[in-house]
Design a protein around this motif. Structure first.
Motif, PDB file in Angstrom:
ATOM      1  N   MET A  41       0.857  -1.188   0.000  1.00 15.04           N
ATOM      2  CA  MET A  41       0.000   0.000   0.000  1.00 15.04           C
ATOM      3  C   MET A  41       0.892   1.237   0.000  1.00 15.04           C
ATOM      4  SD  MET A  41      -2.854   1.331   2.745  1.00 15.04           S
ATOM      5  CE  MET A  41      -1.928   1.177   4.242  1.00 15.04           C
ATOM      6  N   LYS A  42       0.816   2.014  -1.044  1.00 18.26           N
ATOM      7  CA  LYS A  42       1.607   3.232  -1.174  1.00 18.26           C
ATOM      8  C   LYS A  42       0.778   4.418  -0.698  1.00 18.26           C
ATOM      9  CE  LYS A  42       4.874   5.909  -2.954  1.00 18.26           C
ATOM     10  NZ  LYS A  42       5.979   6.273  -2.147  1.00 18.26           N
ATOM     11  N   ILE A  43       1.314   5.144   0.280  1.00 16.43           N
ATOM     12  CA  ILE A  43       0.675   6.365   0.765  1.00 16.43           C
ATOM     13  C   ILE A  43       1.539   7.535   0.322  1.00 16.43           C
ATOM     14  CG2 ILE A  43      -0.050   7.696   2.775  1.00 16.43           C
ATOM     15  CD1 ILE A  43      -0.693   5.056   4.153  1.00 16.43           C
ATOM     16  N   TYR A  44       0.907   8.497  -0.335  1.00 13.56           N
ATOM     17  CA  TYR A  44       1.589   9.672  -0.855  1.00 13.56           C
ATOM     18  C   TYR A  44       1.391  10.842   0.100  1.00 13.56           C
ATOM     19  CZ  TYR A  44       1.432   6.879  -5.097  1.00 13.56           C
ATOM     20  OH  TYR A  44       1.570   5.861  -6.016  1.00 13.56           O
ATOM     21  N   ARG A  45       2.240  11.843  -0.034  1.00 12.95           N
ATOM     22  CA  ARG A  45       2.115  13.055   0.787  1.00 12.95           C
ATOM     23  C   ARG A  45       2.260  14.280  -0.104  1.00 12.95           C
ATOM     24  NH1 ARG A  45       4.610  14.233   6.634  1.00 12.95           N
ATOM     25  NH2 ARG A  45       2.702  13.123   7.123  1.00 12.95           N
ATOM     26  N   LEU A  46       1.380  15.247   0.140  1.00 16.31           N
ATOM     27  CA  LEU A  46       1.454  16.562  -0.498  1.00 16.31           C
ATOM     28  C   LEU A  46       1.584  17.579   0.625  1.00 16.31           C
ATOM     29  CD1 LEU A  46       1.088  18.525  -2.937  1.00 16.31           C
ATOM     30  CD2 LEU A  46      -1.349  18.463  -2.446  1.00 16.31           C
ATOM     31  N   GLU A  47       2.566  18.472   0.503  1.00 14.09           N
ATOM     32  CA  GLU A  47       2.754  19.534   1.484  1.00 14.09           C
ATOM     33  C   GLU A  47       2.758  20.878   0.765  1.00 14.09           C
ATOM     34  OE1 GLU A  47       5.801  18.853   4.498  1.00 14.09           O
ATOM     35  OE2 GLU A  47       5.961  16.787   3.771  1.00 14.09           O
ATOM     36  N   ALA A  48       2.082  21.848   1.352  1.00 12.81           N
ATOM     37  CA  ALA A  48       2.026  23.182   0.772  1.00 12.81           C
ATOM     38  C   ALA A  48       2.081  24.209   1.898  1.00 12.81           C
ATOM     39  CB  ALA A  48       0.748  23.360  -0.038  1.00 12.81           C
ATOM     40  N   LYS A  49       2.880  25.262   1.690  1.00 14.58           N
ATOM     41  CA  LYS A  49       2.968  26.357   2.655  1.00 14.58           C
ATOM     42  C   LYS A  49       2.744  27.672   1.925  1.00 14.58           C
ATOM     43  CE  LYS A  49       6.158  24.367   6.004  1.00 14.58           C
ATOM     44  NZ  LYS A  49       7.431  24.562   6.720  1.00 14.58           N
ATOM     45  N   LEU A  50       2.137  28.602   2.643  1.00 15.70           N
ATOM     46  CA  LEU A  50       1.880  29.922   2.089  1.00 15.70           C
ATOM     47  C   LEU A  50       1.947  30.943   3.215  1.00 15.70           C
ATOM     48  CD1 LEU A  50       0.939  31.851  -0.186  1.00 15.70           C
ATOM     49  CD2 LEU A  50      -1.412  31.200   0.392  1.00 15.70           C
ATOM     50  N   ASN A  51       2.657  32.039   2.995  1.00 12.71           N
ATOM     51  CA  ASN A  51       2.731  33.129   3.961  1.00 12.71           C
ATOM     52  C   ASN A  51       1.822  34.260   3.499  1.00 12.71           C
ATOM     53  OD1 ASN A  51       4.667  31.639   5.306  1.00 12.71           O
ATOM     54  ND2 ASN A  51       6.368  32.711   4.370  1.00 12.71           N
ATOM     55  N   LEU A  52       0.963  34.710   4.401  1.00 14.58           N
ATOM     56  CA  LEU A  52       0.013  35.777   4.091  1.00 14.58           C
ATOM     57  C   LEU A  52       0.158  36.911   5.098  1.00 14.58           C
ATOM     58  CD1 LEU A  52      -3.179  33.613   3.436  1.00 14.58           C
ATOM     59  CD2 LEU A  52      -1.732  34.693   1.714  1.00 14.58           C
ATOM     60  N   PRO A  53      -0.029  38.163   4.664  1.00 15.69           N
ATOM     61  CA  PRO A  53       0.104  39.323   5.553  1.00 15.69           C
ATOM     62  C   PRO A  53      -1.191  39.619   6.318  1.00 15.69           C
ATOM     63  CG  PRO A  53      -0.297  40.097   3.344  1.00 15.69           C
ATOM     64  CD  PRO A  53      -0.234  38.582   3.276  1.00 15.69           C
ATOM     65  N   ILE A  54      -1.698  38.621   7.013  1.00 16.85           N
ATOM     66  CA  ILE A  54      -2.934  38.776   7.787  1.00 16.85           C
ATOM     67  C   ILE A  54      -2.691  38.232   9.193  1.00 16.85           C
ATOM     68  CG2 ILE A  54      -4.455  38.695   5.781  1.00 16.85           C
ATOM     69  CD1 ILE A  54      -5.013  35.735   6.410  1.00 16.85           C
ATOM     70  N   VAL A 113     -10.834  14.353   7.327  1.00 15.99           N
ATOM     71  CA  VAL A 113     -10.612  13.000   6.816  1.00 15.99           C
ATOM     72  C   VAL A 113     -11.762  12.662   5.871  1.00 15.99           C
ATOM     73  CG1 VAL A 113     -10.485  10.557   7.475  1.00 15.99           C
ATOM     74  CG2 VAL A 113      -9.390  12.288   8.899  1.00 15.99           C
ATOM     75  N   GLN A 114     -11.434  12.135   4.706  1.00 19.79           N
ATOM     76  CA  GLN A 114     -12.472  11.688   3.773  1.00 19.79           C
ATOM     77  C   GLN A 114     -13.079  10.394   4.302  1.00 19.79           C
ATOM     78  OE1 GLN A 114     -11.863  10.863  -0.704  1.00 19.79           O
ATOM     79  NE2 GLN A 114     -12.055   8.887   0.292  1.00 19.79           N
ATOM     80  N   LEU A 115     -14.400  10.394   4.485  1.00 25.71           N
ATOM     81  CA  LEU A 115     -15.116   9.171   4.859  1.00 25.71           C
ATOM     82  C   LEU A 115     -15.581   8.423   3.624  1.00 25.71           C
ATOM     83  CD1 LEU A 115     -17.318  10.513   7.794  1.00 25.71           C
ATOM     84  CD2 LEU A 115     -15.089   9.362   7.925  1.00 25.71           C
ATOM     85  N   TYR A 116     -15.907   9.188   2.590  1.00 22.91           N
ATOM     86  CA  TYR A 116     -16.381   8.616   1.336  1.00 22.91           C
ATOM     87  C   TYR A 116     -15.957   9.546   0.215  1.00 22.91           C
ATOM     88  CZ  TYR A 116     -19.476   6.971  -2.333  1.00 22.91           C
ATOM     89  OH  TYR A 116     -19.958   6.493  -3.519  1.00 22.91           O
ATOM     90  N   GLY A 117     -15.435   8.988  -0.860  1.00 24.30           N
ATOM     91  CA  GLY A 117     -15.032   9.825  -1.977  1.00 24.30           C
ATOM     92  C   GLY A 117     -14.044   9.131  -2.884  1.00 24.30           C
ATOM     93  N   PRO A 118     -13.328   9.926  -3.665  1.00 23.72           N
ATOM     94  CA  PRO A 118     -12.490   9.350  -4.719  1.00 23.72           C
ATOM     95  C   PRO A 118     -11.184   8.710  -4.254  1.00 23.72           C
ATOM     96  CG  PRO A 118     -12.311  11.734  -4.725  1.00 23.72           C
ATOM     97  CD  PRO A 118     -13.368  11.380  -3.725  1.00 23.72           C
ATOM     98  N   TYR A 119     -10.751   8.968  -3.041  1.00 25.31           N
ATOM     99  CA  TYR A 119      -9.477   8.424  -2.576  1.00 25.31           C
ATOM    100  C   TYR A 119      -9.682   7.212  -1.677  1.00 25.31           C
ATOM    101  CZ  TYR A 119      -7.308  12.529  -4.510  1.00 25.31           C
ATOM    102  OH  TYR A 119      -6.883  13.489  -5.396  1.00 25.31           O
ATOM    103  N   ALA A 120      -8.693   6.314  -1.680  1.00 28.15           N
ATOM    104  CA  ALA A 120      -8.721   5.189  -0.754  1.00 28.15           C
ATOM    105  C   ALA A 120      -8.402   5.676   0.662  1.00 28.15           C
ATOM    106  CB  ALA A 120      -7.728   4.112  -1.197  1.00 28.15           C
ATOM    107  N   LEU A 121      -7.646   6.772   0.761  1.00 28.80           N
ATOM    108  CA  LEU A 121      -7.321   7.419   2.035  1.00 28.80           C
ATOM    109  C   LEU A 121      -7.094   8.891   1.753  1.00 28.80           C
ATOM    110  CD1 LEU A 121      -6.236   7.384   5.075  1.00 28.80           C
ATOM    111  CD2 LEU A 121      -3.980   7.138   4.038  1.00 28.80           C
ATOM    112  N   TRP A 122      -7.618   9.754   2.611  1.00 31.99           N
ATOM    113  CA  TRP A 122      -7.387  11.199   2.526  1.00 31.99           C
ATOM    114  C   TRP A 122      -7.386  11.744   3.938  1.00 31.99           C
ATOM    115  CZ3 TRP A 122      -6.306  14.547  -1.425  1.00 31.99           C
ATOM    116  CH2 TRP A 122      -6.438  15.909  -1.162  1.00 31.99           C
ATOM    117  N   HIS A 123      -6.243  12.224   4.396  1.00 25.98           N
ATOM    118  CA  HIS A 123      -6.075  12.774   5.741  1.00 25.98           C
ATOM    119  C   HIS A 123      -5.375  14.116   5.569  1.00 25.98           C
ATOM    120  CE1 HIS A 123      -4.262  13.214   9.777  1.00 25.98           C
ATOM    121  NE2 HIS A 123      -5.283  12.495  10.184  1.00 25.98           N
ATOM    122  N   HIS A 124      -6.091  15.212   5.850  1.00 23.53           N
ATOM    123  CA  HIS A 124      -5.632  16.566   5.521  1.00 23.53           C
ATOM    124  C   HIS A 124      -5.522  17.398   6.789  1.00 23.53           C
ATOM    125  CE1 HIS A 124      -6.404  20.342   2.797  1.00 23.53           C
ATOM    126  NE2 HIS A 124      -5.311  20.459   3.534  1.00 23.53           N
TER     127      HIS A 124
END
Length: 154
Positions: free
Chosen positions: A1-14, A85-96
């Motif tokens: 079972m391959k689990i992928y990771r996506l990471e994104a960062k953004l700095n905002l002046p708020i 967490v996706q309970l139902y949808g297009p991914y086999a696993l989604w943890h955000h």
């Protein structure tokens, strides 16, 4: 079972409060989702996020196929982070995981998504040229939209 990771960062002046107010309102998801994905909330977005909240929506993630997606907000630390967490949808696993951190002049927003594609080895084969580029496109759209709304902290 391959689990992928996506990471994104953004700095905002708020402020941290402004960032939290925007991110903790599920209705703002539509604002930061590309229009071609036909994102529509069906239920569960009637109040700011809380642990145990179930949000249902329709989305067209790939190939024009409209899909129902059901998420649960599993953890919330007001002003700091939340997890969906996706309970139902297009991914086999989604943890955000969504984090907000105060930095000089604003905030750093960080997303960490651990996900698994469906269809076993077939899903893994199409991941590099279908799924991963689509996710990168979505998060680039979000980055641009948030900068458009709030400006960018250099």
């Amino acid at each position: 079972m391959k689990i992928y990771r996506l990471e994104a960062k953004l700095n905002l002046p708020i402020t941290k409060e402004q960032a939290w107010e925007f991110l903790s309102n599920p209705k703002n998801l539509k604002t930061i989702t590309p229009q071609h994905m036909s994102f529509d909330i069906l239920s569960g977005a009637d109040r700011p996020i809380y642990a145990g909240q179930i949000i249902q929506y329709l989305v067209t993630p790939l190939l024009g196929i409209k899909t129902k997606w059901v998420s649960e907000i599993t953890h919330v630390e007001k002003g700091e982070y939340f997890v969906d967490v996706q309970l139902y949808g297009p991914y086999a696993l989604w943890h955000h995981k969504h984090f907000i951190k105060e930095i000089p002049g604003g905030v750093e927003m960080e997303d960490i998504i651990d996900y698994k594609v469906p269809l076993g080895i077939l899903g893994q084969l199409v991941h590099p040229f279908l799924v991963k580029p689509k996710l990168n496109e979505i998060f680039e759209y979000r980055r641009k939209k948030l900068v458009e709304l709030f400006g960018e902290l250099k």
